[in-house]
Design a protein around this motif. Structure first.
Motif, short mmCIF file in Angstrom:
data_model
loop_
_atom_site.label_atom_id
_atom_site.label_comp_id
_atom_site.label_asym_id
_atom_site.label_seq_id
_atom_site.Cartn_x
_atom_site.Cartn_y
_atom_site.Cartn_z
N VAL A 302 35.01 -16.87 -19.99
CA VAL A 302 34.77 -16.78 -18.55
C VAL A 302 33.91 -17.94 -18.08
O VAL A 302 34.19 -18.56 -17.04
N LYS A 303 32.86 -18.26 -18.81
CA LYS A 303 32.00 -19.38 -18.42
C LYS A 303 32.78 -20.69 -18.37
O LYS A 303 32.62 -21.49 -17.43
N VAL A 306 35.06 -20.74 -15.21
CA VAL A 306 34.32 -21.01 -13.98
C VAL A 306 33.90 -22.47 -13.93
O VAL A 306 34.00 -23.14 -12.88
N CYS A 325 27.96 -20.87 -9.68
CA CYS A 325 28.14 -19.44 -9.89
C CYS A 325 27.51 -19.03 -11.21
O CYS A 325 27.88 -19.55 -12.27
N VAL A 327 27.02 -16.65 -14.35
CA VAL A 327 27.89 -15.74 -15.11
C VAL A 327 27.02 -15.01 -16.12
O VAL A 327 26.43 -15.63 -17.00
N GLY A 338 35.09 -7.14 -14.33
CA GLY A 338 34.13 -8.07 -13.76
C GLY A 338 33.97 -7.84 -12.28
O GLY A 338 34.87 -7.29 -11.63
N TYR A 340 31.62 -9.51 -8.61
CA TYR A 340 30.72 -10.52 -8.06
C TYR A 340 29.76 -9.88 -7.08
O TYR A 340 30.15 -9.03 -6.28
N THR A 352 26.30 -14.15 -8.36
CA THR A 352 26.47 -13.86 -9.78
C THR A 352 27.77 -13.12 -10.05
O THR A 352 28.09 -12.13 -9.38
N TYR A 353 28.50 -13.61 -11.06
CA TYR A 353 29.67 -12.91 -11.57
C TYR A 353 29.25 -12.13 -12.81
O TYR A 353 28.83 -12.70 -13.81
N VAL A 355 30.20 -9.93 -15.95
CA VAL A 355 31.34 -9.79 -16.84
C VAL A 355 31.12 -8.59 -17.76
O VAL A 355 30.09 -8.50 -18.43
N ALA A 372 38.18 -14.22 -13.32
CA ALA A 372 37.09 -15.17 -13.10
C ALA A 372 37.33 -16.03 -11.87
O ALA A 372 36.40 -16.32 -11.10
N GLY A 376 34.72 -15.36 -9.17
CA GLY A 376 33.81 -16.50 -9.21
C GLY A 376 34.30 -17.67 -8.37
O GLY A 376 34.16 -17.69 -7.14
#
Length: 544
Positions: A302-303, A306, A325, A327, A338, A340, A352-353, A355, A372, A376
């Motif tokens: 995910v990171k 994004v 954003c 994470v 997930g 946001y 902030t997302y 997860v 994501a 995000g």
């Protein structure tokens, strides 16, 4: 801007905050930060009266310089009236968005007070919980008396959540909120002396007085409660900001699912060597190799997704959020994959997302990237962060919660990510199609439940047949729709409108069309109802 429009807008924003001070989009707004909602009927009627008066005063000229402001004021006032008239608090038991229990346990434990004033506000909200739950109990009793009964399974779920909070040592669900030593001591005393007893008393009411009246799983929709058909039609209009009625929305979902078959076939043949949409979905659901190995793998994927989106965003957006954003791992184990949460207005938390990395071997890896991009970048993080910077707009214009616009943009962002070449490969693109299928199926099952009288099992089976969800996920989705009627309609209706407006702008502007300017226009207006956005974009295309 006239003083009258600005005054009406600010009055309405105060009403929206007063209606639900725990509203994610307005966290950090300077009023009511120490309060919980007043659920009593007289208080709700007074909010409704004031909202009606504001809508009446704002419904003046719709062609002058302030027509967008007036249109948003009217829509937001009418939405507040619709929510009050729906009386969902009477029979929703556990859902995050409308139930008393869901609001407390879904929002307050995630609070992160910064400084003495915010700590005092947090403690004041804890102290208000006994009265809040007592009023919720009164509304449940009123619901029983008027034929607005809860679904039995949702009442049982609420009792289970309460039992978990009250079990054993009586662990404080708010105990993980970071506080100064003095505030933490006060928090612990409040839990023992006031909050825990209030949860216990509320549980007794649910168990003894409310749950015995629960509707069976065969009748979970609004059409089975007093005035439910009218209520659902109003909620559908509120969430979609269109004139489509529930049966038209039902058909829209059916048509869109059918249209996705060709895309499944094309990508599925490339990935699995099978070409029917059903075969592709079966393979995606059943192949154990398509699950995650561990929680770290989810978070890192995910990171990276994004970060990849943020790197190429300038090619598609002329403006971008000032802050990246964030994470982080979601605190809930049984929540969605997930979600946001926007930055607070006071700056105490960045956008902030969150997860969900729990049970990784049971989670499908192929949907993570699409989610994501939705939650995000370029989805909700761009949407909310840009809106918060629009200082030239009225605060209401920056903070309005209009589901068709907000969730429509999130779903649009999933498809936009494909144009931006953000997906790591065809498997992730199948995940995008899976998300598309879910949003189309939502139109079918939400209207099926609340307008056509579907049972819970029929709705669950429809998701199992037409989406990539497993049994547990499908059940959770349907339980969400049961307690949040109409919201699931907003995603695809909003996205289709955004895509239509983009296509028409491209035709009108030809070689003068710039995708960055289109995106900046859509995000730079703040949230708008679809009919208002249509007029804004059409006017822009005629003037470029």
């Amino acid at each position: 801007m006239s003083d009258d429009v600005a005054s009406l807008s600010n009055q309405l924003l105060d009403l929206i905050v007063e209606e639900d001070p725990l509203n994610d989009a307005i966290e950090g707004y300077p009023h009511h930060a120490d309060r919980l909602a007043d659920l009593d009927e007289p208080a709700q009627h007074e909010l409704r009266r004031r909202a009606t008066a504001i809508a009446t005063r704002a419904a003046g000229e719709r062609d002058g310089a302030e027509w967008v402001d007036r249109a948003v004021i009217c829509q937001q006032a009418e939405a507040l009236i619709t929510r009050i008239d729906a009386r969902l608090v009477e029979h929703t038991m556990s859902g995050y968005d409308h139930s008393a229990l869901g609001r407390l346990l879904g929002v307050l434990p995630n609070t992160r007070p910064a400084g003495a004033d915010q700590e005092r506000n947090f403690l004041a909200r804890l102290a208000a919980i006994p009265e809040f739950l007592a009023k919720a109990a009164r509304r449940h009793r009123a619901g029983i008396a008027s034929g607005r009964t809860p679904v039995a399974e949702r009442a049982a779920h609420a009792l289970g959540r309460l039992d978990a909070q009250l079990a054993g040592t009586g662990r404080d669900p708010f105990g993980e909120v970071p506080l100064s030593p003095a505030a933490a001591e006060r928090r612990d005393r409040l839990w023992v002396d006031a909050v825990r007893p209030a949860f216990a008393a509320y549980r007794a009411v649910l168990h003894d007085e409310i749950a015995p009246h629960g509707r069976p799983a065969e009748r979970p929709g609004l059409c089975w409660v007093t005035d439910g058909e009218r209520t659902y039609a109003a909620l559908a209009r509120m969430h979609t900001t269109t004139a489509l009625d529930p049966r038209e929305l039902h058909q829209l979902g059916l048509d869109h699912l059918e249209a996705l078959a060709d895309e499944y076939s094309q990508i599925g043949r490339q990935v699995f060597g099978v070409s029917s949409a059903t075969s592709v979905r079966d393979r995606l659901r059943s192949d154990a190799d398509l699950r995650w190995r561990d929680s770290n793998e989810i978070l890192e994927t995910v990171k990276k997704s994004v970060a990849r989106a943020e790197a190429v965003a300038p090619q598609w957006f002329a403006s971008a959020p000032a802050e990246p954003c964030a994470v982080v791992v979601a605190p809930e184990l049984d929540g969605p994959p997930g979600y946001y949460i926007p930055a607070t207005l006071d700056g105490s938390r960045t956008g902030t997302y969150f997860v969900n990395v729990s049970a990784p071997t049971e989670r499908a890896r192929y949907v993570a990237e699409a989610i994501a991009f939705h939650e995000g970048v370029p989805g909700h993080h761009f949407q909310f962060s840009v809106a918060q910077t629009l200082s030239e707009l009225l605060p209401l214009r920056r903070l309005a919660w209009i589901n068709a616009y907000i969730e429509g943009w999130g779903l649009y962002a999933e498809r936009l990510a494909d144009e931006m070449d953000l997906y790591s490969g065809p498997l992730a693109r199948l995940g995008m199609l899976g998300q598309d299928s879910l949003r189309a199926a939502r139109l079918v099952v939400d209207t099926g439940l609340h307008a056509l009288g579907w049972s819970r099992s029929r709705a669950v089976n429809y998701l199992l047949t037409n989406t990539l969800l497993g049994a547990t996920e499908a059940g959770g989705e349907i339980d969400r729709y049961i307690e949040y009627p109409g919201q699931a309609l907003s995603y695809l209706t909003g996205r289709l409108e955004l895509q239509r407006l983009r296509k028409e702008s491209q035709i009108a502007l030809a070689h003068n069309f710039d995708i960055r300017n289109f995106h900046d226009l859509v995000l730079g207006t703040g949230p708008l109802p679809m009919d208002v956005l249509n007029r804004v974009v059409t006017n822009w295309a005629q003037q470029v």
